[in-house]
Enzyme design. Sequence first.
Site, short mmCIF file in Angstrom:
data_model
loop_
_atom_site.label_atom_id
_atom_site.label_comp_id
_atom_site.label_asym_id
_atom_site.label_seq_id
_atom_site.Cartn_x
_atom_site.Cartn_y
_atom_site.Cartn_z
N ASP A 177 42.29 29.66 45.95
CA ASP A 177 43.41 28.85 45.46
C ASP A 177 44.69 29.06 46.27
O ASP A 177 45.63 28.29 46.14
CB ASP A 177 43.69 29.13 43.98
N ASP A 224 43.85 31.76 51.57
CA ASP A 224 42.40 31.61 51.41
C ASP A 224 41.82 30.57 52.36
O ASP A 224 40.60 30.44 52.47
CB ASP A 224 42.06 31.19 49.96
N ASP A 237 36.96 33.94 43.10
CA ASP A 237 38.18 34.61 42.65
C ASP A 237 38.03 35.01 41.18
O ASP A 237 37.13 34.53 40.50
CB ASP A 237 39.39 33.67 42.76
#
Length: 966
Positions: free
Chosen positions: A749, A753, A444
């Site tokens: 997070d 996901d 990310d």
Amino acid sequence: MSTFNIQENLEQIQYLLCVPNFLSEPKKRWLSAFVSIYYSRPSLPKKKNTKISPSHSFIIMDLNQDNRLKADQASLTEIDQKTLTELVKEKNIEKLQIIGGIDRLASDLKTNVESGIQGNIEDIAHRHEAFGTNTYKRPPTKSFFHFVVEAFKDLTILILLGCAVLSLVFGIKENGIKEGWYDGGSIFVAIFLVIAVSTISNFRQNRQFDKLSKVSNSIQIEVVRAGRRQQISIFEIVVGDVICLKIGDQVPADGLFLDGHSLQVDESSMTGESDHVEVNCSHPFLFSGTKVVDGYARMLVTSVGMNTIWGEMMSSISRDTNEQTPLQVRLNRLTSSIGKVGLAVAFLVLVVLLVRYFTGNTEDENGNKEFNGSSTKVNDILNAVVGIVAAAVTIVVVAIPEGLPLAVTLTLAYSMKRMMADHAMVRKLSACETMGSATTICTDKTGTLTLNKMKVTKFWLGKESFVPTTYSSIAPYFLKLLQEGVSLNTTGSVYKPASGSEIEFSGSPTEQAILSWAVLELSMEMEQLMQSCRILYVEAFNSQKKRSGVLIRRNADNTIHVHWKGAAEMILKMCSSYYDASGIMKDLDDGEKMKFEQIIQGMAASSLRCIAFAHKQVSEKDQEHDSEQKKIEEEGLTLLGLVGIKDPCRLGVKKAVEDCQNAGVKIKMITGDNVFTAKAIATECGILRFDQDMSGAVVEGVEFRNYTPEERMERVDKICVMARSSPFDKLLMVECLKQKGHVVAVTGDGTNDAPALKEADVGLSMGIQGTEVAKESSDIVILDDNFASVATVLRWGRCVYTNIQKFIQFQLTVNVAALVINFVAAVSAGKVPLTAVQLLWVNLIMDTLGALALATEKPTEELMTKPPVGRTEPLITNIMWRNLLAQALYQIIILLTLQFKGESIFGVTEKVVMVEFLKKFADTERLNWGQWGVCIGIGIVSWPIGCIVKWIPVPHTPLLSYLRMK
């Protein structure tokens, strides 16, 4: 008397009747009289401006704060915990109505639904006493004795125990108790030490898992206490707490819905049903352990810990700490294969020695035949057979590398402990080693590559950029609209302490940045704005829509308004007009839209996250239609403005990315930001280079999604950045990479996901910003949300793998040499030169000291200069076989020379040359200084041999593939 007055008087009576429990006797009598007189008088209509003259015919009692607190506590204990538990468990809405609804229940629990409980030490202590703590009883941890019993289940240990008993019995019978117990006793001592080392290691590993479990279960949750939002541990929650829930949170206790919007929870952990359940005022029941998948809300806690349904379930569940990693499985397979070879050789030696003995080809120390047919005593035959069996067992003992499981256990336990200090908490043991094989890391951007400390640095009204000094020139009407959009369309909050200290902002980092800007720069009064409107419907933000909306009704004029906020280019598409710098509404045609798109791209190129605000007033008819459809108007909006939020890169990220790339690991950034922001951040972090061919290196999620499967497989390796991606796009990329043979690590997070984290070979969740759903789906939790820690995990993973390979090479070298020596000597001379006791001592030293030395080696920078192992590389490489066989051959030559020529070379008796201090136990002789020097010299020669054999080339095809062994 009105119903209201009756209710009011009943409450007053109830309170007053509680008071005598803590008043003195005289005051009790006065109070009883007061209650009787006051409430027996007739109810008279109230007169306006009636003056009551002072009178001394009654006593004024000051019920101080302490007494009131005791009364509150007394009423708290009257609330039945069983009723609270069953209320939620049975989802009994009728019983809730009989009680008086949620507000009455909150009142009984001494909770203000707006400001929560007081939360002081006395209040918390009393709630703990009355309703329990939010902790679960777990099955008792495995005792030390349990691991002792487990160690004794090892087949080799059982065989050795049998040999030890037989050796002890026959030894005492033949030589007496004074001398005869040495062989059997020494085997018992060696077995004891092997079991002790194994037991202590497994016991400590179990304790380590218990500690990690406590850390991983300590979830942070947001509560309201004394009017202030604050983060506390899930274990600190008490009955009566008001909890703020948002997408991705795990519901920490049983409770009831107070207020919120679009709340949906996943109850599959409780019911097994995959459908999401909508929770609202008509269905207000929330269960501990369920997860929020959409919307947000506040809940009132009614049961905690063992009084919750989840608590009942958790009490019967214990974490499995006996998980075998893929490497351990491979090692067990290797040990089994070697053991089979050892058993075959041992059986062959047993047959050869028995044939030699019973055909009279063996002699005792005096040169006499050991077997003389029927004249040989039965006792002598039994002793000889026991000795032959012991020799065969010795072959098995030396063949099986018992130290491998211990070495793996020590390596993994040590690495897990050290990784915790390096901000990485391992949730699954296999992740330690798998991470060392990673070839690709999908990461990310926000909070991982960047600090996630956001601040509004740009504000555009129309096509003009404003700075704080020019905010005063903004039209008041427009400013009110903007403030309304910020304050009502948010999941964050603003807390202004009465003491005048610093204002506190809660919510996601983006929400905090916007709220901070609006309050401090635009002088927004959030409380006033929230009281001036009523929220009708909310569409909560999620990572797929990348926007959030709210439908409100103003109290002043009863008009209905829509506010949207989200990714700038997406909000722009929903607008047909905009406010210019003077606050005048203008049409937004294609030409104007292009100008705004250029503004957005310019901010994105400066690494700014661009957020847009839009507004529309709607009619009653449109509102009714939208309410039926459960959606908010999305077309014909007016653009209010754009803000640019800066999220700086973390220090050390560029170096960490460079280290991973030098180690042959590809870094791919997957982000929800637009392509320009993504490119700017990726370049700043070193994921993209200025001299790089950009064709195909940067794609948007929708583009990647729309590729054909063949196109995706062809282009996935070249992609470095994927912008405007959804969680589905991330999952799709992980699947493609794995199909191409990559070992994939993924950071995540968010709740969405979870599929990608589970699909990846190693899932890395974020400890600070990560939702509980993401953490539960991951293998390792990065405690500081920093990509540099991801690089550290990679380094540790490689260290684990390398250390275990070193130990395998070390142990198998000795095992191969000892196996060949014992076999050759047994077949040629009729007896084994190395007894079971001696080999046990050698193995004990190797298994403990060798494992400790090699398993606790720390990661080196050299590890990050080698290419990744990947999926196909064998555990024992050709280089390891070359080194292993060269050293084993050297040891075999030396030891066979000593076996057959050692007496003449050194002028000693037939006792084996062993570096041992326990003469009688190990049946050896002490060495003199000259012999010590020879031993050291022989050992030193192995160094130059190791250096020389490194020049011998090895084929690329794994050696075992020729033998069809895996």
